[in-house]
Design a protein around this motif. Structure first.
Motif, PDB file in Angstrom:
ATOM      1  N   SER A 193      18.005  13.003  13.473  1.00 61.96           N
ATOM      2  CA  SER A 193      16.739  12.562  14.054  1.00 61.96           C
ATOM      3  C   SER A 193      16.718  11.038  14.037  1.00 61.96           C
ATOM      4  O   SER A 193      16.701  10.429  12.966  1.00 61.96           O
ATOM      5  CB  SER A 193      15.560  13.134  13.260  1.00 61.96           C
ATOM      6  N   LEU A 194      16.744  10.434  15.227  1.00 64.52           N
ATOM      7  CA  LEU A 194      16.882   8.980  15.333  1.00 64.52           C
ATOM      8  C   LEU A 194      15.538   8.275  15.491  1.00 64.52           C
ATOM      9  O   LEU A 194      14.634   8.791  16.142  1.00 64.52           O
ATOM     10  CB  LEU A 194      17.769   8.635  16.537  1.00 64.52           C
ATOM     11  N   GLU A 195      15.463   7.091  14.899  1.00 65.44           N
ATOM     12  CA  GLU A 195      14.272   6.256  15.064  1.00 65.44           C
ATOM     13  C   GLU A 195      14.578   5.148  16.054  1.00 65.44           C
ATOM     14  O   GLU A 195      15.592   4.485  15.950  1.00 65.44           O
ATOM     15  CB  GLU A 195      13.882   5.620  13.728  1.00 65.44           C
ATOM     16  N   VAL A 209       1.440  13.753   7.597  1.00 68.98           N
ATOM     17  CA  VAL A 209       2.582  12.842   7.782  1.00 68.98           C
ATOM     18  C   VAL A 209       2.743  11.999   6.520  1.00 68.98           C
ATOM     19  O   VAL A 209       1.784  11.769   5.790  1.00 68.98           O
ATOM     20  CB  VAL A 209       2.392  11.908   9.009  1.00 68.98           C
ATOM     21  N   TRP A 210       3.980  11.576   6.286  1.00 73.53           N
ATOM     22  CA  TRP A 210       4.261  10.631   5.191  1.00 73.53           C
ATOM     23  C   TRP A 210       4.773   9.368   5.850  1.00 73.53           C
ATOM     24  O   TRP A 210       5.738   9.421   6.634  1.00 73.53           O
ATOM     25  CB  TRP A 210       5.328  11.180   4.256  1.00 73.53           C
ATOM     26  N   TYR A 211       4.148   8.240   5.563  1.00 75.82           N
ATOM     27  CA  TYR A 211       4.579   7.014   6.242  1.00 75.82           C
ATOM     28  C   TYR A 211       4.728   5.857   5.263  1.00 75.82           C
ATOM     29  O   TYR A 211       3.997   5.746   4.276  1.00 75.82           O
ATOM     30  CB  TYR A 211       3.587   6.648   7.371  1.00 75.82           C
ATOM     31  N   ILE A 256       1.779   4.361  16.981  1.00 74.79           N
ATOM     32  CA  ILE A 256       2.803   4.435  15.933  1.00 74.79           C
ATOM     33  C   ILE A 256       3.417   5.832  15.917  1.00 74.79           C
ATOM     34  O   ILE A 256       2.715   6.817  15.668  1.00 74.79           O
ATOM     35  CB  ILE A 256       2.177   4.094  14.566  1.00 74.79           C
ATOM     36  N   PRO A 257       4.735   5.931  16.205  1.00 73.22           N
ATOM     37  CA  PRO A 257       5.371   7.249  16.162  1.00 73.22           C
ATOM     38  C   PRO A 257       5.661   7.674  14.720  1.00 73.22           C
ATOM     39  O   PRO A 257       6.243   6.910  13.952  1.00 73.22           O
ATOM     40  CB  PRO A 257       6.679   7.039  16.947  1.00 73.22           C
ATOM     41  N   LEU A 258       5.243   8.871  14.368  1.00 79.40           N
ATOM     42  CA  LEU A 258       5.509   9.410  13.023  1.00 79.40           C
ATOM     43  C   LEU A 258       5.889  10.885  13.140  1.00 79.40           C
ATOM     44  O   LEU A 258       5.294  11.633  13.922  1.00 79.40           O
ATOM     45  CB  LEU A 258       4.268   9.283  12.129  1.00 79.40           C
TER      46      LEU A 258
HETATM   47  C1  LIG Z   1      10.388   9.569  16.303  1.00 81.49           C
HETATM   48  C2  LIG Z   1      10.002   8.661  15.156  1.00 81.49           C
HETATM   49  C3  LIG Z   1       9.548   9.218  13.977  1.00 81.49           C
HETATM   50  C4  LIG Z   1       9.188   8.392  12.910  1.00 81.49           C
HETATM   51  N1  LIG Z   1       8.742   8.992  11.776  1.00 81.49           N
HETATM   52  C5  LIG Z   1       8.355   8.219  10.744  1.00 81.49           C
HETATM   53  C6  LIG Z   1       7.826   8.828   9.570  1.00 81.49           C
HETATM   54  O1  LIG Z   1       7.702  10.069   9.457  1.00 81.49           O
HETATM   55  N2  LIG Z   1       7.431   8.008   8.559  1.00 81.49           N
HETATM   56  C7  LIG Z   1       7.554   6.616   8.659  1.00 81.49           C
HETATM   57  O2  LIG Z   1       7.193   5.938   7.721  1.00 81.49           O
HETATM   58  N3  LIG Z   1       8.041   6.038   9.766  1.00 81.49           N
HETATM   59  C8  LIG Z   1       8.440   6.787  10.806  1.00 81.49           C
HETATM   60  N4  LIG Z   1       8.893   6.183  11.959  1.00 81.49           N
HETATM   61  C9  LIG Z   1       8.951   4.691  12.013  1.00 81.49           C
HETATM   62  C10 LIG Z   1       7.550   4.137  12.319  1.00 81.49           C
HETATM   63  O3  LIG Z   1       7.191   4.487  13.635  1.00 81.49           O
HETATM   64  C11 LIG Z   1       7.564   2.591  12.202  1.00 81.49           C
HETATM   65  O4  LIG Z   1       7.824   2.241  10.870  1.00 81.49           O
HETATM   66  C12 LIG Z   1       6.215   2.021  12.622  1.00 81.49           C
HETATM   67  O5  LIG Z   1       6.039   2.183  14.025  1.00 81.49           O
HETATM   68  C13 LIG Z   1       6.107   0.568  12.255  1.00 81.49           C
HETATM   69  O6  LIG Z   1       4.880   0.080  12.779  1.00 81.49           O
HETATM   70  P1  LIG Z   1       4.185  -1.216  12.183  1.00 81.49           P
HETATM   71  O7  LIG Z   1       3.207  -1.702  13.210  1.00 81.49           O
HETATM   72  O8  LIG Z   1       3.665  -0.975  10.818  1.00 81.49           O
HETATM   73  O9  LIG Z   1       5.371  -2.209  12.013  1.00 81.49           O
HETATM   74  P2  LIG Z   1       5.806  -3.401  12.972  1.00 81.49           P
HETATM   75  O10 LIG Z   1       5.078  -4.625  12.565  1.00 81.49           O
HETATM   76  O11 LIG Z   1       5.767  -2.992  14.413  1.00 81.49           O
HETATM   77  O12 LIG Z   1       7.325  -3.482  12.554  1.00 81.49           O
HETATM   78  C14 LIG Z   1       7.737  -3.582  11.190  1.00 81.49           C
HETATM   79  C15 LIG Z   1       9.191  -3.204  11.098  1.00 81.49           C
HETATM   80  O13 LIG Z   1       9.382  -1.828  11.494  1.00 81.49           O
HETATM   81  C16 LIG Z   1      10.286  -1.744  12.588  1.00 81.49           C
HETATM   82  N5  LIG Z   1       9.786  -0.708  13.522  1.00 81.49           N
HETATM   83  C17 LIG Z   1       8.678  -0.797  14.297  1.00 81.49           C
HETATM   84  N6  LIG Z   1       8.543   0.311  15.043  1.00 81.49           N
HETATM   85  C18 LIG Z   1       9.581   1.095  14.749  1.00 81.49           C
HETATM   86  C19 LIG Z   1      10.025   2.368  15.197  1.00 81.49           C
HETATM   87  N7  LIG Z   1       9.368   3.055  16.142  1.00 81.49           N
HETATM   88  N8  LIG Z   1      11.130   2.891  14.658  1.00 81.49           N
HETATM   89  C20 LIG Z   1      11.804   2.204  13.736  1.00 81.49           C
HETATM   90  N9  LIG Z   1      11.462   1.004  13.255  1.00 81.49           N
HETATM   91  C21 LIG Z   1      10.377   0.454  13.771  1.00 81.49           C
HETATM   92  C22 LIG Z   1      10.273  -3.111  13.222  1.00 81.49           C
HETATM   93  O14 LIG Z   1      11.503  -3.392  13.879  1.00 81.49           O
HETATM   94  C23 LIG Z   1      10.076  -4.017  12.031  1.00 81.49           C
HETATM   95  O15 LIG Z   1      11.288  -4.240  11.340  1.00 81.49           O
HETATM   96  C24 LIG Z   1       9.282   6.970  13.030  1.00 81.49           C
HETATM   97  C25 LIG Z   1       9.745   6.415  14.217  1.00 81.49           C
HETATM   98  C26 LIG Z   1      10.099   7.234  15.276  1.00 81.49           C
HETATM   99  C27 LIG Z   1      10.595   6.635  16.542  1.00 81.49           C
END
Ligand SMILES: Cc1cc2nc3c(=O)[nH]c(=O)nc-3n(C[C@H](O)[C@H](O)[C@H](O)COP(=O)(O)OP(=O)(O)OC[C@H]3O[C@@H](n4cnc5c(N)ncnc54)[C@H](O)[C@@H]3O)c2cc1C
Ligand code: FES
Length: 264
Positions: free
Chosen positions: A223-225, A74-76, A58-60
């Motif tokens: 900063s793109l996700e 981290v805040w998630y 999981i990227p955060l």
């Molecule tokens: C560089 C980067 C930094 C990030 N920083 C933060 C942060 O500081 N705090 C935070 O809460 N979240 C952050 N995210 C988003 C976070 O990574 C996703 O919310 C997380 O991976 C979801 O995982 P899950 O298994 O709970 O959800 P899943 O069951 O995999 O997915 C749930 C939902 O989240 C979406 N999702 C899944 N992975 C990502 C992703 N990598 N980016 C965007 N949407 C995603 C899916 O499309 C779906 O709609 C960041 C993402 C990136 C790429």
């Protein structure tokens, strides 16, 4: 060309994992080498145990790092299976994290005033940037947006780091003005005085901030996700369409020159 990834695998121990807002948790880990190495805007890839079917990390982004205590915070937001399992982890649980990933914010030389615009769970990477600006003596203002007051994060931290002006907008008007954070951001930018804008949040929000920054003649970074499978340049799942072609967010980002982003 992307530089070789600076990411390394670190073992970590959880110090705390507490709810700080509606559906949002603060996770503090002990990982001394990472705490010393990570720079504002970089991210980490967490291994979350508990689901043998899921190999993805999981990227955060990080919100705070303390080299003295060896901790990173981290805040998630809990949005799916991985973050749900992460929220169930307890103090002293252990796992691994890959980081620091990508490159961070690039505050331009001679920056005289900055505007930071964060929406929802896009606020965390702006906090270490605010600390960097504070240390450099660069004045900055902040616009924060959230769905409602109970989902707002970062206000007290950004205030403590010396934000001179903080504008808040919530979708339901429970804190600050009722509406999107792009409105106060556009107003501040139209009034002038900024030469650097940093934004993180939903794509449509960042696109509007980038347009307002361009109209005001301010350099803007976003900063793109993106979905990330490997986190170190091997899979192309994290591609961002830019005016210079496809670029992987994990290696060439996650921070991009906003004027070069084609698809938000
Ligand atoms: C560089 C980067 C930094 C990030 N920083 C933060 C942060 O500081 N705090 C935070 O809460 N979240 C952050 N995210 C988003 C976070 O990574 C996703 O919310 C997380 O991976 C979801 O995982 P899950 O298994 O709970 O959800 P899943 O069951 O995999 O997915 C749930 C939902 O989240 C979406 N999702 C899944 N992975 C990502 C992703 N990598 N980016 C965007 N949407 C995603 C899916 O499309 C779906 O709609 C960041 C993402 C990136 C790429
Ligand atoms: S996540 Fe695999 S290339 Fe970026």
């Amino acid at each position: 060309m992307p530089q070789p990834s600076s990411a390394r695998l670190h073992e970590f121990r959880i110090v705390s994992n507490d709810k700080i807002a509606h559906g949002i948790f603060s996770l503090v880990i002990e990982a001394p080498e990472l705490a010393s190495a990570i720079k504002p805007g970089q991210f980490m890839n967490f291994e979350v145990p508990g689901n043998a079917q899921s190999l993805l990390r999981i990227p955060l982004s990080y919100a705070r790092a303390n080299a003295d205590s060896g901790t990173v915070e981290v805040w998630y937001a809990v949005v799916g299976d991985g973050t749900e399992r992460l929220s169930a982890m307890k103090p002293n649980d252990r796992s691994t994290v890959l980081g620091p990933g990508g490159h961070g914010w690039g505050v331009p030389e001679g920056c005289s005033r900055a505007l930071l615009v964060g929406g929802g769970i896009g606020v965390p990477p702006l906090v270490p940037l605010a600390e960097q600006l504070h240390r450099a003596g660069i004045p900055f203002d902040v616009c924060l947006g959230a769905r409602s007051a109970d989902a707002l994060v970062g206000l007290s931290e950004l205030d403590a780091l010396g934000a001179e002006r903080i504008e808040i907008a919530t979708d339901d008007g429970t804190e600050g003005r009722c509406g999107f954070v792009t409105e106060p951001a556009a107003e501040l930018l139209a009034a002038g005085g900024y030469d650097y804008v940093a934004t993180c949040g939903p794509g449509v929000m960042m696109q509007k901030v980038a347009e307002a920054a361009a109209a005001a003649g301010a350099y803007c970074e976003a900063s793109l996700e993106r979905m990330m499978s490997c986190g170190f340049g091997a899979c192309s799942t994290c591609n961002v369409e830019t005016t210079e072609g496809m670029k992987g967010a994990c290696m060439c980002g996650p921070v991009f020159d906003a004027s070069k982003v084609v698809v938000w």
